[in-house]
Design a protein around this motif. Structure first.
Motif: not given
Length: 194
Positions: A152-153, A156, A159
């Protein structure tokens, strides 16, 4: 590296390293030596009540897998409490590594099937999706995915790179780090975090 684990010095642990050239071409010579070392450790500590763990990384897990199977055929009384593999190419997901393994199994007369050695009580395998050499091993008792927390990193970080200039440089560095296959292959024994 194991001696750097916090609390190591508070435990009565004996580490018996097994050094080899790290060249798969030496497999034929190394496997009998590894078998002998495992038997020697077993004979030395058999009556002590100390558990015997084997920690094997990368090609070392291939050597260990075959050595344990051969040792069981020769000395079925030898027991290993835990086999821990990390970054093991025994069941590769990567096509190139899979092809390499097929060739090496034939050439080096390795075990054809990946199965839990009968002389091992418990087998834990550490692998990472981002490590082209490793994969989950169905024959292991436990499979631990080392890069699960990083999944899930990545979005991020992308982004941050696109929308937050103060962290753009650091986020780009971390993104390349979590995509570095070689870093993941060695990450099992180092504090690897993005």
């Amino acid at each position: 590296k194991l001696k750097e684990i916090p609390g190591y010095d508070q435990h009565d642990v004996v580490i018996v390293p097994f050094a080899w050239s790290r060249d798969p071409g030496n497999t034929e010579i190394v496997i009998p030596e590894l078998q002998a070392r495992i038997a020697e450790v077993y004979d030395t500590y058999r009556g002590s009540g100390r558990p015997i763990y084997i920690l094997a990384h990368s090609w070392g897990s291939v050597l260990t897998h075959t050595a344990l199977h051969r040792l069981h055929r020769e000395r079925p009384e030898v027991r290993v409490d835990k086999l821990i593999t990390a970054g093991s190419p025994l069941v590769p997901a990567n096509f190139v590594v899979k092809l390499f393994m097929k060739l090496e199994v034939r050439k080096e007369k390795l075990e054809k099937r990946v199965r839990k050695p009968a002389n091992v009580r418990s087998w834990s395998n550490f692998w990472a999706m981002r490590d082209a050499y490793s994969n989950a091993i169905p024959a292991a008792d436990f499979n631990h995915k080392a890069d699960a927390e990083v999944e899930n990193v990545e979005p991020k970080l992308i982004d941050l790179i696109l929308h937050y200039k103060p962290l753009r440089k650091e986020a780009r560095k971390d993104l390349f780090k979590i995509r570095d296959i070689k870093a993941w292959h060695g990450a099992y024994f180092f504090d690897y975090r993005a």
